[in-house]
Design a protein around this motif. Structure first.
Motif, PDB file in Angstrom:
ATOM      1  N   MET A   1       0.850  -1.198   0.000  1.00 52.68           N
ATOM      2  CA  MET A   1       0.000   0.000   0.000  1.00 52.68           C
ATOM      3  C   MET A   1       0.892   1.258   0.000  1.00 52.68           C
ATOM      4  N   GLU A   2       0.672   2.127  -0.945  1.00 50.79           N
ATOM      5  CA  GLU A   2       1.502   3.333  -1.025  1.00 50.79           C
ATOM      6  C   GLU A   2       0.895   4.425  -0.144  1.00 50.79           C
ATOM      7  N   THR A   3       1.731   5.090   0.649  1.00 52.39           N
ATOM      8  CA  THR A   3       1.134   6.106   1.515  1.00 52.39           C
ATOM      9  C   THR A   3       1.832   7.462   1.422  1.00 52.39           C
ATOM     10  N   GLN A   4       2.970   7.527   0.821  1.00 50.68           N
ATOM     11  CA  GLN A   4       3.734   8.759   0.886  1.00 50.68           C
ATOM     12  C   GLN A   4       3.886   9.453  -0.473  1.00 50.68           C
ATOM     13  N   GLN A   5       3.677  10.728  -0.503  1.00 51.23           N
ATOM     14  CA  GLN A   5       3.951  11.480  -1.720  1.00 51.23           C
ATOM     15  C   GLN A   5       4.265  12.904  -1.297  1.00 51.23           C
ATOM     16  N   ILE A   6       5.114  13.571  -2.059  1.00 54.87           N
ATOM     17  CA  ILE A   6       5.513  14.906  -1.642  1.00 54.87           C
ATOM     18  C   ILE A   6       5.000  15.949  -2.630  1.00 54.87           C
ATOM     19  N   ASP A 179     -12.200   8.820   6.331  1.00 55.22           N
ATOM     20  CA  ASP A 179     -11.497   7.851   7.174  1.00 55.22           C
ATOM     21  C   ASP A 179     -10.603   6.942   6.328  1.00 55.22           C
ATOM     22  N   ILE A 180     -10.258   7.434   5.153  1.00 54.01           N
ATOM     23  CA  ILE A 180      -9.360   6.707   4.267  1.00 54.01           C
ATOM     24  C   ILE A 180      -8.410   7.734   3.634  1.00 54.01           C
ATOM     25  N   ASP A 181      -7.198   7.282   3.225  1.00 52.79           N
ATOM     26  CA  ASP A 181      -6.185   8.217   2.712  1.00 52.79           C
ATOM     27  C   ASP A 181      -6.562   8.870   1.383  1.00 52.79           C
ATOM     28  N   GLY A 182      -7.451   8.243   0.639  1.00 50.00           N
ATOM     29  CA  GLY A 182      -7.821   8.807  -0.658  1.00 50.00           C
ATOM     30  C   GLY A 182      -8.456   7.716  -1.500  1.00 50.00           C
ATOM     31  N   ILE A 242      -9.832  17.570  -2.819  1.00 48.56           N
ATOM     32  CA  ILE A 242      -8.876  16.633  -2.221  1.00 48.56           C
ATOM     33  C   ILE A 242      -9.614  15.686  -1.285  1.00 48.56           C
ATOM     34  N   ILE A 243      -9.297  14.391  -1.398  1.00 46.17           N
ATOM     35  CA  ILE A 243      -9.735  13.450  -0.361  1.00 46.17           C
ATOM     36  C   ILE A 243      -8.496  13.148   0.466  1.00 46.17           C
ATOM     37  N   ALA A 244      -8.588  13.361   1.779  1.00 47.89           N
ATOM     38  CA  ALA A 244      -7.449  13.075   2.648  1.00 47.89           C
ATOM     39  C   ALA A 244      -7.974  12.454   3.935  1.00 47.89           C
ATOM     40  N   ASP A 259       4.052  17.904   1.304  1.00 48.74           N
ATOM     41  CA  ASP A 259       4.161  16.557   1.809  1.00 48.74           C
ATOM     42  C   ASP A 259       2.858  16.017   2.409  1.00 48.74           C
ATOM     43  N   PHE A 260       1.847  15.883   1.599  1.00 50.37           N
ATOM     44  CA  PHE A 260       0.620  15.287   2.129  1.00 50.37           C
ATOM     45  C   PHE A 260       0.210  14.055   1.326  1.00 50.37           C
ATOM     46  N   THR A 261      -0.508  13.188   2.013  1.00 54.89           N
ATOM     47  CA  THR A 261      -1.033  11.986   1.375  1.00 54.89           C
ATOM     48  C   THR A 261      -2.498  12.220   1.061  1.00 54.89           C
TER      49      THR A 261
END
Ligand code: GLU
Length: 283
Positions: A1-6, A179-182, A242-244, A259-261
């Protein structure tokens, strides 16, 4: 699962931020999570202090009403939900008013139903009220008017409502704290190879297919499908979305400072898109 992006997003002129019951209320009791609410209010005041027009779409009326009347179960009948909302909305606003005033900001309440948007006079009135509130430096806090809205006149979920508000007030950014990263390529709870989609330019059939009802939340009402409906409304109105993850509302800071996911839907203004026609034909 990918979680990081800048990456970071330019500070908007006008932003709508939606927070759901699953982020604001304790799941078991429906009671408010004060720590989180306090942090949310601080984040919003910070944005306001940078000259941004801020509008909050907050759920929680029914859940707060339920908890303040000590109901163990979630209300099931329409009348009971409406009674919970009558108590809970007032209490929710009392809490917001108190917290915002601690940071020298003023909040105002705007409650809407589908009728507000479909009737030309009341839609225009709502729009004028929002403009005046921003002019006065007030932070409008919007919810569906759950106490009176039944099936025929309700939006049903605050994801859709927040996009409608963003369209009505010509916001340039809508943030759905979920309640989910995107948006993922598949259900991340079931498939460890599911990838977070960072940018969406076109909302096509393939994307709709990916958007399963995957948040599985018990407190709120919006799944991924309602978020895509919101994205359609917002982007066609010329507003990025944006969904965050609202698990930590400090994400708001990260969105503007880098730097947000999350998933960013890019706006593509459609001059033939009329929000009232869309509501009448689609919702
Ligand atoms: N309007 C409902 C409430 O405040 C919540 C709707 C939603 O979470 O989408 O309780």
């Amino acid at each position: 699962m990918e979680t990081q992006q800048i990456r970071k997003v330019k500070l908007p002129k006008r932003v709508v931020i939606k927070i759901g019951s699953s982020s604001l209320n304790h799941e078991e009791t429906g009671g408010l999570n004060f720590t989180k609410l306090e942090k949310l209010v601080r984040e919003l005041c910070d944005l306001r202090n940078q000259g941004v027009d801020v509008c909050l779409v907050s759920s929680g009326a029914i859940a707060v009403g339920r908890s303040s009347m000590g109901m163990k179960e979630r209300p099931k009948t329409m009348a009971k939900k409406q009674a919970c909302a009558a108590v809970g909305q007032a209490r929710l606003m009392m809490t917001y008013q108190k917290m915002f005033s601690e940071y020298h900001q003023t909040a105002g309440q705007v409650l809407m139903t589908k009728k507000t948007m479909l009737d030309n006079v009341s839609r225009k009135n709502a729009q004028n009220t929002f403009e005046e509130l921003f002019e006065l430096g007030v932070i409008p806090i919007v919810n569906e008017n759950d106490t009176v809205s039944t099936y025929e006149i309700q939006f049903g979920d605050n994801d859709t409502l927040s996009a409608i508000v963003a369209s009505l007030i010509s916001a340039d950014l809508l943030i759905l704290l979920s309640d989910i990263d995107g948006l993922y390529t598949d259900d991340p709870h079931a498939n460890p190879n599911a990838k977070l989609i960072k940018d969406v330019d076109v909302i096509d059939e393939k994307l709709l297919h990916m958007a399963k009802e995957s948040t599985g939340s018990d407190v709120g009402t919006g799944g991924m499908a309602t978020k895509l409906t919101a994205a359609r409304i917002a982007t066609r109105s010329g507003c990025d979305m944006i969904i965050a993850n609202g698990k930590d509302v400090g994400i708001l800071h990260e969105i503007f400072e880098g730097d947000f996911t999350g998933t960013l839907f890019h706006q593509h203004y459609d001059e033939d898109f009329y929000i009232s026609d869309y509501i009448e034909e689609t919702l």
